[in-house]
Design an enzyme around this catalytic site. Structure first.
Site, PDB file in Angstrom:
ATOM      1  N   CYS A  78      21.292  45.484  37.355  1.00 30.01           N
ATOM      2  CA  CYS A  78      21.285  46.599  38.481  1.00 30.01           C
ATOM      3  C   CYS A  78      20.251  46.316  39.403  1.00 30.01           C
ATOM      4  O   CYS A  78      18.862  46.902  38.752  1.00 30.01           O
ATOM      5  CB  CYS A  78      21.408  47.860  37.579  1.00 30.01           C
TER       6      CYS A  78
ATOM      7  N   CYS B 152      22.815  49.116  46.502  1.00 31.08           N
ATOM      8  CA  CYS B 152      22.842  48.139  45.413  1.00 31.08           C
ATOM      9  C   CYS B 152      22.215  46.896  45.827  1.00 31.08           C
ATOM     10  O   CYS B 152      22.764  46.280  46.676  1.00 31.08           O
ATOM     11  CB  CYS B 152      24.474  48.062  45.325  1.00 31.08           C
TER      12      CYS B 152
END
Length: 290
Positions: free
Chosen positions: A226, A78
């Site tokens: 993202c 992430c």
């Protein structure tokens, strides 16, 4: 009593990607999937990713990071969350660089090129169908045979697929807002071609230095940003020779600069990280788990 009850946390965001950071480096306890889901409950602390700092396993690293999506599943990477972790750790120890362990491997982070920006070395992308992974062989993953809608007039088709420590499918479109990603996202995320599910991105190439994109994130849903998807999209566009290796990525939550470094193929992601507030988890969130 669960490990997170009465434990402190930091609510942060990376260009709109909602992040919760929890530091468990002084504990040997583990966060369960059920606890991760409980944090994201309506009366809890909403997040896209929960970043849990644990004791480092390797000498020279600052922490081992476990990354949870809000459905309790674990992610390998992430990028936006790692920038939030870096901001948090640097603020505590005054350092400007650190190495973290993740399921996707070692990630180097550093501050710069200005005090409010953080760079994460996301490592090298993977293109092999077994590495992404896909359920069947595709020799060329720049495009694969996958479509939504009628065979003779598909709504979406021929995505590029890339692994950035997690699987990504990028559909190239003229208008990223012209599609109901909230409808198509869950169907494509769980398509049988993706045995570990996938992050689904709609991307439009503005020019050789600029891409606009939206992402349905595996295990988290529609998101403002993202980071790993931005990296995957930039790499996929460069593989198709439609962009340069340094591009500006415009996401609903803000902009990132992505560089696919030529000398070692590592992907560098630079962007902001913001602390929203600090708090302590209400034990009532975890009462059903006790």
């Amino acid at each position: 009593m669960t490990v997170l009850a009465n434990h402190s946390f930091a609510k942060m965001n990376g260009i709109g990607n909602e992040i919760v950071v929890v530091d468990l480096r002084k504990s040997d306890s583990q966060v369960s999937a059920a606890e991760a889901r409980a944090v994201a409950a309506p009366n809890g602390v909403p997040y896209d990713q929960l970043m849990v700092l644990q004791k480092p396993k390797l000498a020279g690293t600052s922490a081992f990071i476990r990354i949870y999506n809000n459905d309790g599943s674990e992610a390998g990477a992430c990028g936006n969350g790692m920038r939030c972790v870096a901001k948090r750790v640097f603020g505590e120890n005054g350092e400007r660089a650190a190495t973290f362990e993740t399921r996707a491997g070692l990630l180097n982070c550093w501050q710069g090129p200005s005090p409010d920006l953080y760079t994460v070395d996301m490592g090298a992308p993977k293109f092999g169908w077994q590495d992404i992974p896909l359920a069947e062989e595709f020799r060329d993953t720049r495009y694969i045979e996958l479509q939504v809608g009628p065979i003779d007039s598909p709504v979406l088709h021929s995505p590029s697929v890339v692994s950035m420590g997690n699987p990504h499918a990028i559909f190239w479109v003229d208008d990223i807002d012209a599609y109901d990603l909230e409808r198509f996202g869950p169907l494509l995320e769980n398509h049988p071609i993706f045995p570990e599910r996938a992050n689904i991105t709609l991307a439009h190439i503005v020019d050789r230095d600029h891409i606009r994109m939206r992402t349905w994130e595996r295990g988290a849903g529609l998101t403002k940003a993202c980071g790993s998807a931005a990296c995957a999209t930039a790499v996929a566009a460069a593989r198709l020779k439609r962009t340069n290796r340094i591009v500006q990525m415009s996401l609903p939550g803000g902009d990132l600069t992505i560089e696919w470094r030529e000398r070692d193929d590592h992907v560098l992601m630079t962007g902001a990280a913001v602390l929203e507030y600090e708090g302590v988890f209400d034990p009532a969130l975890f009462a059903a788990l006790a």
